[in-house]
Design a protein around this motif. Structure first.
Motif, PDB file in Angstrom:
ATOM      1  N   GLY A  78      21.748 -19.317 -31.320  1.00  0.00           N
ATOM      2  CA  GLY A  78      21.380 -18.103 -30.597  1.00  0.00           C
ATOM      3  C   GLY A  78      20.800 -18.455 -29.235  1.00  0.00           C
ATOM      4  O   GLY A  78      20.877 -19.594 -28.787  1.00  0.00           O
ATOM      5  N   GLN A  79      20.194 -17.473 -28.602  1.00  0.00           N
ATOM      6  CA  GLN A  79      19.612 -17.712 -27.285  1.00  0.00           C
ATOM      7  C   GLN A  79      18.337 -18.529 -27.401  1.00  0.00           C
ATOM      8  O   GLN A  79      17.525 -18.292 -28.289  1.00  0.00           O
ATOM      9  CB  GLN A  79      19.299 -16.398 -26.587  1.00  0.00           C
ATOM     10  CG  GLN A  79      20.521 -15.696 -26.075  1.00  0.00           C
ATOM     11  CD  GLN A  79      20.170 -14.557 -25.133  1.00  0.00           C
ATOM     12  OE1 GLN A  79      19.100 -13.971 -25.208  1.00  0.00           O
ATOM     13  NE2 GLN A  79      21.095 -14.231 -24.261  1.00  0.00           N
ATOM     14  N   PRO A  80      18.137 -19.453 -26.473  1.00  0.00           N
ATOM     15  CA  PRO A  80      16.885 -20.220 -26.464  1.00  0.00           C
ATOM     16  C   PRO A  80      15.695 -19.288 -26.214  1.00  0.00           C
ATOM     17  O   PRO A  80      15.831 -18.242 -25.569  1.00  0.00           O
ATOM     18  CB  PRO A  80      17.068 -21.185 -25.283  1.00  0.00           C
ATOM     19  CG  PRO A  80      18.530 -21.219 -25.019  1.00  0.00           C
ATOM     20  CD  PRO A  80      19.060 -19.898 -25.439  1.00  0.00           C
ATOM     21  N   GLN A  81      14.539 -19.681 -26.688  1.00  0.00           N
ATOM     22  CA  GLN A  81      13.341 -18.852 -26.541  1.00  0.00           C
ATOM     23  C   GLN A  81      13.027 -18.555 -25.080  1.00  0.00           C
ATOM     24  O   GLN A  81      12.604 -17.451 -24.746  1.00  0.00           O
ATOM     25  CB  GLN A  81      12.135 -19.520 -27.219  1.00  0.00           C
ATOM     26  CG  GLN A  81      10.922 -18.622 -27.312  1.00  0.00           C
ATOM     27  CD  GLN A  81      11.179 -17.379 -28.156  1.00  0.00           C
ATOM     28  OE1 GLN A  81      11.717 -17.466 -29.249  1.00  0.00           O
ATOM     29  NE2 GLN A  81      10.825 -16.220 -27.625  1.00  0.00           N
ATOM     30  N   ALA A  82      13.236 -19.524 -24.186  1.00  0.00           N
ATOM     31  CA  ALA A  82      12.958 -19.308 -22.758  1.00  0.00           C
ATOM     32  C   ALA A  82      13.819 -18.177 -22.192  1.00  0.00           C
ATOM     33  O   ALA A  82      13.363 -17.391 -21.359  1.00  0.00           O
ATOM     34  CB  ALA A  82      13.173 -20.591 -21.966  1.00  0.00           C
ATOM     35  N   VAL A  83      15.058 -18.071 -22.656  1.00  0.00           N
ATOM     36  CA  VAL A  83      15.950 -16.995 -22.212  1.00  0.00           C
ATOM     37  C   VAL A  83      15.481 -15.666 -22.791  1.00  0.00           C
ATOM     38  O   VAL A  83      15.410 -14.655 -22.079  1.00  0.00           O
ATOM     39  CB  VAL A  83      17.410 -17.295 -22.618  1.00  0.00           C
ATOM     40  CG1 VAL A  83      18.319 -16.122 -22.282  1.00  0.00           C
ATOM     41  CG2 VAL A  83      17.900 -18.574 -21.958  1.00  0.00           C
TER      42      VAL A  83
END
Length: 187
Positions: free
Chosen positions: A57-62
């Protein structure tokens, strides 16, 4: 008393002494009453990889940056100019952010572009390169003014601050115009 316009300023440079982060700090201090400008950088956003996205999934920063964008009234992109174009790290972040719910994240969102460079032409080519990207994302680009700071290395002090009165005055006028654009479109 009206609610302040919430702008999110994204610096497109990862450099610790970034001219564009300094420009956003100066914008923050020049914003004036009625405008809250939060500054973020792109640290922690990895290179886009569809396999990573599919697996994890999307990285936490994104995800964190996306939440900040969704909570703001308008975006202020502070773009460096690398080799006459958009910095890869900045475009990479936008690519991650546009992967899911692009219309929700960017659709009809007011966006303005500014930039600082040590060169003599500011960031005119990078700002022009952003136009097709912003159009593709469906943003409402504010074209009421341009703000390109040339010879930024002469304006930013050792603490990463800009004190040049002419630059601060330009920033104040630019931000007031952008805030009016954001406000008019939300009324």
């Amino acid at each position: 008393m009206s609610t302040p316009i919430k702008l999110l300023g994204i610096s497109g440079s990862l450099r610790r002494q970034s001219f564009n982060t300094a420009l956003l700090r100066a914008a923050q201090s020049a914003a004036g009453a009625g405008v809250d400008l939060e500054i973020v950088t792109l640290h922690g956003i990895p290179l886009y990889d569809g396999d990573v996205e599919q697996q994890d999934g999307q990285p936490q920063a994104v995800t964190d940056l996306k939440a900040k964008i969704l909570a703001c009234d308008g975006l202020l992109l502070a773009t460096p100019e690398y080799n006459n174009g958009i910095p890869g790290v900045f475009k990479n972040a936008i690519d991650w952010l546009s992967r899911t719910d692009s219309a929700v994240v960017f659709g009809n969102r007011p966006v303005a572009v500014i930039g600082a460079s040590p060169g003599g032409f500011g960031t005119i080519l990078a700002q022009n390169a952003w136009l097709p990207v912003l159009r593709t994302l469906g943003t409402r680009h504010w074209a009421g003014g341009r703000l390109m700071v040339s010879r930024a290395h002469q304006l930013v002090d050792e603490n990463g601050m800009i004190h040049d009165e002419a630059t601060l005055k330009l920033l104040q006028g630019f931000l007031q115009g952008f805030a009016q654009f954001v406000q008019a479109k939300s009324d």
